[in-house]
Design an enzyme around this catalytic site. Structure first.
Site, PDB file in Angstrom:
ATOM      1  CG  ASP A 197     -15.259  -0.658   5.833  1.00 20.09           C
ATOM      2  OD1 ASP A 197     -14.953  -0.850   4.656  1.00 20.09           O
ATOM      3  OD2 ASP A 197     -14.508  -1.302   6.670  1.00 20.09           O
ATOM      4  N   GLY A 223     -17.832   5.772   3.252  1.00 23.96           N
ATOM      5  CA  GLY A 223     -16.865   6.827   2.639  1.00 23.96           C
ATOM      6  C   GLY A 223     -15.603   6.056   1.917  1.00 23.96           C
ATOM      7  CG  ASP A 224     -12.510   6.326  -1.707  1.00 19.68           C
ATOM      8  OD1 ASP A 224     -11.556   5.757  -1.118  1.00 19.68           O
ATOM      9  OD2 ASP A 224     -12.723   6.335  -2.915  1.00 19.68           O
ATOM     10  CG  HIS A 243      -1.801  -5.313   4.812  1.00 18.67           C
ATOM     11  ND1 HIS A 243      -1.398  -6.856   5.218  1.00 18.67           N
ATOM     12  CD2 HIS A 243      -3.077  -5.150   4.871  1.00 18.67           C
ATOM     13  CE1 HIS A 243      -2.630  -7.177   5.493  1.00 18.67           C
ATOM     14  NE2 HIS A 243      -3.417  -6.431   4.998  1.00 18.67           N
TER      15      HIS A 243
END
Length: 334
Positions: A197, A223-224, A243
């Site tokens: 996250d 992280g991404d 979503h």
């Protein structure tokens, strides 16, 4: 069939009823009334409210069956109203508080502008939701409480209805505070977990996993997911992630997962799945929230998920209903 005017007037009143519910949730009225009836003055003192204003809201709440008169100027909590206690199962109170949060309220109130322009009025004013939450700690806490309570409603179904592998590693992508990962690991004691996250979230996750006695079985990574996700996982969980993004961004996430996973691994997508018909469905309401809050955020049907997965090199497997409006989609490498 109700007359069309009845439907319109019902919708007109919905915002007033929601405002009364929001007041009950924010002021903790159900908690204050849990031990028995109170006069309006007593309740106002305990809730830190203006008694004459509170009396008017209590009158509306009585009409909704959430409280009942218990004397000339006293009210008692009903069984229905007890669902708004802070210790009640489910996520009703946290949902109401989150939807009444200033930014979310603004997003829904400016939905006409969003539909006019095709761009979220919320994003135009506040930027991406997660940047907004990072700048507003109180809102972030409300959001985390809502996500935690919402996850609890379907996580039990997740571990009961899905057969996880007996060993291996699960990577919880954008796993938040780690409550879903903790539940899965407790139910599968030979598995290990990795939680990914953002930087401002991972310390919360470390605390949760430590409190659950899972520090030795888990790794928490900042992280991404648009850049990469931890490699070598056997199960990748995307819970309420896709979503938030349009198809192209969702595809980037799925392709990063597909590239990182072990041979024979699987992806689990936990989302609301829209029905093929236009019958009333929770997903339709949630989809409007996605429209209002995100540029490109959307709920999807089963066929739309199948097409998205196919583009990512994955094939849809089972779709399992988990309750609380959520479904689990299993995807396997093609």
């Amino acid at each position: 069939m109700p007359h069309s005017d009845d439907l319109l007037w019902g919708a007109y009143g919905d915002i007033s009823r929601f405002a009364a519910l929001l007041t009950m949730a924010e002021l903790g009225l159900a908690d204050h009334l849990a031990k028995g009836p109170l006069t309006t003055a007593e309740l106002a003192e305990r809730a830190g409210a203006h008694a004459p204003s509170l009396r008017r809201v209590l009158r509306a709440l009585a009409g909704l069956g959430l409280v009942t008169r218990a004397g000339d100027d006293a009210y008692d909590l009903t069984e229905r109203g007890a669902a708004l206690r802070s210790d009640a199962p489910g996520f009703l109170r946290s949902s109401i508080r989150m939807l009444g949060e200033e930014g979310f309220w603004y997003a829904m109130g400016t939905l006409p502008e969003t539909v006019r322009t095709g761009r979220s009025a919320f994003v135009e004013r506040h930027g991406h939701l997660y940047d907004y939450l990072a700048r507003n700690p109180q809102s972030s806490e409300l959001f985390d409480d809502y996500m935690t309570a919402r996850a609890a409603a379907f996580t039990e179904g997740l571990v009961k209805r899905y057969a996880f592998p007996p060993t291996g590693t699960m990577v919880d992508v954008a796993g938040g505070k780690g409550h879903i990962l903790a539940t899965v690991l407790h139910a599968n004691p030979q598995m290990r977990g990795i939680l990914l996250d953002l930087e401002h979230v991972v310390d919360h996750a470390r605390r949760t996993l430590a409190d659950e006695g899972l520090t030795e079985r888990t790794e928490v990574v900042a992280g991404d997911f648009f850049v990469s996700v931890p490699s070598g996982g056997d199960v990748y969980l995307l819970a309420s992630v896709l979503h938030n993004w349009d198809d192209e961004d969702a595809l980037k996430i799925l392709r990063n997962v597909r590239e990182a996973m072990n041979p024979g691994g699987r992806v689990l997508i936990l989302e609301v799945v829209l029905p093929d018909t236009e019958e009333p469905h929770l997903g339709m309401d949630v989809d409007l929230r996605m429209l209002a809050i995100f540029n490109g955020g959307t709920e999807r049907s089963r066929d739309e998920y199948a097409a998205l997965l196919d583009r990512a090199g994955l094939a849809m497997g089972d779709v399992i209903e988990l309750g609380a409006g959520a479904s689990l989609i299993e995807a396997l490498p093609r």
